[in-house]
Design an enzyme around this catalytic site. Structure first.
Site, PDB file in Angstrom:
ATOM      1  N   CYS A 388     -36.410 -47.991  -7.033  1.00  0.00           N
ATOM      2  CA  CYS A 388     -35.141 -48.256  -6.325  1.00  0.00           C
ATOM      3  C   CYS A 388     -34.231 -47.065  -6.610  1.00  0.00           C
ATOM      4  O   CYS A 388     -33.393 -47.112  -7.516  1.00  0.00           O
ATOM      5  CB  CYS A 388     -34.517 -49.553  -6.789  1.00  0.00           C
ATOM      6  SG  CYS A 388     -35.614 -50.979  -6.646  1.00  0.00           S
ATOM      7  N   ALA A 390     -32.086 -44.848  -4.575  1.00  0.00           N
ATOM      8  CA  ALA A 390     -30.815 -44.439  -3.972  1.00  0.00           C
ATOM      9  C   ALA A 390     -29.640 -44.804  -4.888  1.00  0.00           C
ATOM     10  O   ALA A 390     -29.693 -45.827  -5.587  1.00  0.00           O
ATOM     11  CB  ALA A 390     -30.656 -45.107  -2.606  1.00  0.00           C
ATOM     12  N   GLY A 393     -28.905 -40.500  -8.411  1.00  0.00           N
ATOM     13  CA  GLY A 393     -28.414 -40.036  -9.707  1.00  0.00           C
ATOM     14  C   GLY A 393     -29.502 -40.021 -10.761  1.00  0.00           C
ATOM     15  O   GLY A 393     -29.668 -39.043 -11.503  1.00  0.00           O
ATOM     16  N   LYS A 394     -30.272 -41.111 -10.846  1.00  0.00           N
ATOM     17  CA  LYS A 394     -31.344 -41.200 -11.835  1.00  0.00           C
ATOM     18  C   LYS A 394     -32.519 -40.299 -11.451  1.00  0.00           C
ATOM     19  O   LYS A 394     -33.164 -39.699 -12.321  1.00  0.00           O
ATOM     20  CB  LYS A 394     -31.802 -42.647 -11.982  1.00  0.00           C
ATOM     21  CG  LYS A 394     -30.707 -43.597 -12.465  1.00  0.00           C
ATOM     22  CD  LYS A 394     -31.230 -45.006 -12.559  1.00  0.00           C
ATOM     23  CE  LYS A 394     -30.147 -45.961 -13.008  1.00  0.00           C
ATOM     24  NZ  LYS A 394     -29.064 -46.101 -11.987  1.00  0.00           N
ATOM     25  N   ASP A 412     -36.755 -46.177  -1.728  1.00  0.00           N
ATOM     26  CA  ASP A 412     -35.670 -47.149  -1.556  1.00  0.00           C
ATOM     27  C   ASP A 412     -35.910 -47.924  -0.271  1.00  0.00           C
ATOM     28  O   ASP A 412     -36.428 -47.382   0.716  1.00  0.00           O
ATOM     29  CB  ASP A 412     -34.307 -46.458  -1.500  1.00  0.00           C
ATOM     30  CG  ASP A 412     -33.181 -47.428  -1.821  1.00  0.00           C
ATOM     31  OD1 ASP A 412     -32.872 -47.608  -3.013  1.00  0.00           O
ATOM     32  OD2 ASP A 412     -32.637 -48.024  -0.876  1.00  0.00           O
ATOM     33  N   ASP A 439     -40.587 -51.233   1.063  1.00  0.00           N
ATOM     34  CA  ASP A 439     -40.227 -52.386   0.251  1.00  0.00           C
ATOM     35  C   ASP A 439     -40.978 -52.268  -1.073  1.00  0.00           C
ATOM     36  O   ASP A 439     -42.207 -52.083  -1.101  1.00  0.00           O
ATOM     37  CB  ASP A 439     -40.595 -53.677   0.976  1.00  0.00           C
ATOM     38  CG  ASP A 439     -40.103 -54.923   0.235  1.00  0.00           C
ATOM     39  OD1 ASP A 439     -39.547 -54.764  -0.876  1.00  0.00           O
ATOM     40  OD2 ASP A 439     -40.276 -56.034   0.755  1.00  0.00           O
ATOM     41  N   CYS A 513     -27.563 -53.785 -13.836  1.00  0.00           N
ATOM     42  CA  CYS A 513     -26.133 -53.710 -14.138  1.00  0.00           C
ATOM     43  C   CYS A 513     -25.544 -55.115 -14.223  1.00  0.00           C
ATOM     44  O   CYS A 513     -24.444 -55.384 -13.733  1.00  0.00           O
ATOM     45  CB  CYS A 513     -25.399 -52.865 -13.098  1.00  0.00           C
ATOM     46  SG  CYS A 513     -25.635 -53.422 -11.407  1.00  0.00           S
TER      47      CYS A 513
END
Length: 633
Positions: A388, A390, A393-394, A412, A439, A513
């Site tokens: 995943c 998008a 950054g990672k 993504d 997916d 998160c």
């Protein structure tokens, strides 16, 4: 060679010039103060007493030598000694012996312990001892005053010895004796320590008095509160009072009121003050202790500091910080745990529109988003999957750690978000990344056999309420169940895509998160029961260990190796990081999965769709065969 001088013939030289010229001062006798050494009122230390004692004895000995010379009594003097030093020493020894003899023999009556009687109480014994000591001291003082010059020394000897015995018992005199050997800085530090101790003692005393004098908080009934209009200051005061009572419920609770009533009032007030739904607030109350609950809720209301990550493919952190400071940006290193992070406090230019940003020297990224990549620890020339990915950054951080070697597959499910992913990879100078749009639950059919996989799963966002306050109202129990179900599907597929035989990898990092147990520890425990994986250390130097016992739930003990991050303790978004190691390709058959399949079959059999169940079983078998083939490849 020259004259030989015999120094033995020379006698001892006399006084110097100054001492010859200066004579002793003549003081009239009526101006001289009487010396009463036994009644010195000023408190002096032990060393000063010893010096004074020696002086008095020496002075008395010199006077006695003069008197003996006048009388012609020189039995102890030898003919060879020209000086009086030997005689003075003898006399001093005699005086000390006389003083000790007088001290031990004459005062033996009150130095002996008082005879103990069985029928007397302790209080009477103490009183008798005090009275005896006083009488003996008075008698010794009067007897010593009547005698001549020699008894003055004895009186002083006795008085100083009594003073020593008394001063040894008192702590103040010991401190004064010790302070004589200390430097001025050490004396000041000792005074400061004493003042700090006194302040602590007084503060504790005040706290106890306040707790004793404090009135018991009268808890209002929930019905009365719900009918009255809400006043935020009064609501806040009531919240603080209820939390204080819950922290020490046995001593501070009101008679006849139960803990459930306090919790009901607290829940009602927090919902009114912060605007949470009842379900989400109950989750937070169960998760966080009462002493930290208000801090957590307040931290969720405040914005986290802006952080950036240096792109080591293009620049160094030192050079980037220098160029941004020259443009009026106030920044600092993010901490000792990161070598590329910077915290920005304020800026005169927009951080997302500087020339350094457009040149790909840094990435706007939260501090908590760097932690999963640090736990993944990708190595050069490995195959890495960001399931995943998008907005990138990672992914770009992984590429920087790998130094543009190996292969990174960034996937993504959203096409719109993939555009941002492609743009960031180009801007940051990443050259080893393949971007795709699938997916995650079906990606096993596309590619497998990765050394490391990063799964930053979609979640409820309960750790980033400061960025999205709508979470307080929108998220319900059904939403949390959907998120956890999706996360369980994704983690199983991600584990199946790992290569257990990899020499350097075979690791999966799972992160969210969210701070809820259902999306974190519950998902990891689900994977441990259904795949041949184990939890390993994340390698992060800080963070709170994950739960392996939470309320009525019991998880695997290795979940203590996972890490939790809270906004009120770490000043970053709420986050969860776990690292898994795959050691076998086989799939573990679980009892719950078989029961679920049987229930589905029973429901479909009642509807008359038995053929469809057979097809589903064939599809599952085909998927397992494909997974085994991909792992072998």
């Amino acid at each position: 060679m020259g004259r030989v001088k015999d120094f033995r013939e020379l006698g001892k030289k006399g006084l110097g010039k100054k001492s010859r010229k200066q004579s002793d001062p003549d003081i009239p006798e009526h101006l001289k103060a009487p010396v009463d050494a036994g009644r010195i009122k000023k408190k002096v230390g032990g060393r000063i007493k010893q010096r004074l004692r020696k002086r008095i004895i020496k002075h008395a000995a010199e006077e006695m030598v003069k008197e003996r010379k006048k009388k012609g009594d020189s039995n102890r003097l030898s003919d060879k000694d020209d000086n009086n030093t030997g005689e003075i020493q003898f006399i001093q020894e005699d005086l000390v012996e006389e003083a000790v003899a007088q001290y031990t023999d004459d005062n033996s009556s009150w130095l002996k312990p008082v005879s103990e009687e069985k029928n007397r109480s302790k209080e009477k014994k103490k009183k008798e001892k005090k009275n005896k000591k006083k009488n003996d001291l008075d008698s010794t003082e009067t007897s010593n005053e009547k005698d001549g010059d020699g008894t003055l020394v004895v009186n002083m000897f006795a008085a100083t010895s009594d003073g020593d015995s008394e001063m040894e018992t008192s702590h103040d005199e010991e401190d004064s004796i010790k302070d004589e050997d200390l430097l001025p800085i050490e004396k000041k530090s000792r005074k400061r320590e004493k003042s700090v101790k006194n302040e602590k003692r007084l503060s504790k005393k005040e706290l106890r008095e306040q707790l004793q004098d404090r009135e018991v908080f009268e808890l209002p009934y929930l019905e009365d509160i719900s009918n009255e209009p809400q006043d935020l200051p009064s609501v806040q005061h009531r919240i603080n009072e209820v939390l204080n009572v819950l922290a020490n419920f046995k001593q501070l609770h009101q008679d006849g009121r139960k803990r459930k009533e306090y919790l009901a009032v607290l829940r009602h007030d927090l919902m009114a003050y912060y605007g949470y739904t009842e379900y989400l607030l109950d989750k937070f109350i169960d998760l966080i202790h009462f002493s930290e609950l208000l801090e957590f809720l307040d931290a969720c209301e405040t914005q986290r500091p802006v952080t950036i990550r240096t792109n080591t493919l293009r620049t160094r952190r030192r050079d980037l910080a220098g160029s941004l400071i020259s443009k009026g940006v106030n920044l600092d290193p993010i901490g000792t745990w990161s070598k590329v992070g910077l915290v920005i406090y304020d800026s005169q230019v927009p951080i997302g529109a500087t020339t350094e940003y457009l040149a790909g020297h840094y990435m706007l990224q939260g501090a908590s988003s760097m932690l999963p990549v640090m736990a993944l620890a990708p190595q050069a020339n490995e195959r890495v999957l960001d399931l995943c990915a998008a907005p990138g950054g990672k992914t770009t951080y992984i590429a920087a750690l790998m130094k543009n070697t190996g292969l990174i597959v960034a996937n993504d499910v959203s096409k719109d978000r993939c555009k941002a992913l492609v743009a960031n990879t180009h801007r940051m100078g990443v050259q080893n990344t393949l971007v795709c749009n699938y997916d995650g639950r079906k990606f096993l059919k596309v590619m497998a056999g990765f050394d490391r996989i990063l799964l930053d799963a979609p979640c409820s966002g309960t750790g980033v309420i400061s960025k999205d306050p709508s979470v307080k109202i929108n998220k319900t129990e059904r939403d949390i169940e959907k998120c956890s179900h999706l996360q369980k599907e994704l983690i199983l597929k991600a584990i199946d895509m790992l290569d257990a035989t990899s020499s350097t990898g075979g690791y999966l990092v799972y992160s969210t998160c969210s701070v809820l147990v259902e999306e974190n520890e519950g998902v990891i425990d689900y994977a441990l029961k259904r795949r041949h994986v184990k939890v390993v250390d994340t390698g992060l130097s800080f963070g709170v260990p994950g739960y392996y016992r939470f309320r009525e739930k019991r998880f695997h003990q290795s979940l203590a190796l996972t890490r939790r991050f809270y906004p009120h303790t770490h000043n970053m978004d709420g986050f969860f990081v776990a690292k898994l190691k795959k050691f076998h390709h086989k799939v573990v058959k679980h009892v719950e999965d078989e029961e679920e399949q049987e229930e589905k079959r029973g429901d479909e059999g009642e509807e008359g769709d038995e053929e469809d169940t057979g097809e589903d079983e064939e599809e599952e078998e085909e998927e397992e065969v494909e997974m085994e083939d991909s792992n072998e490849e």
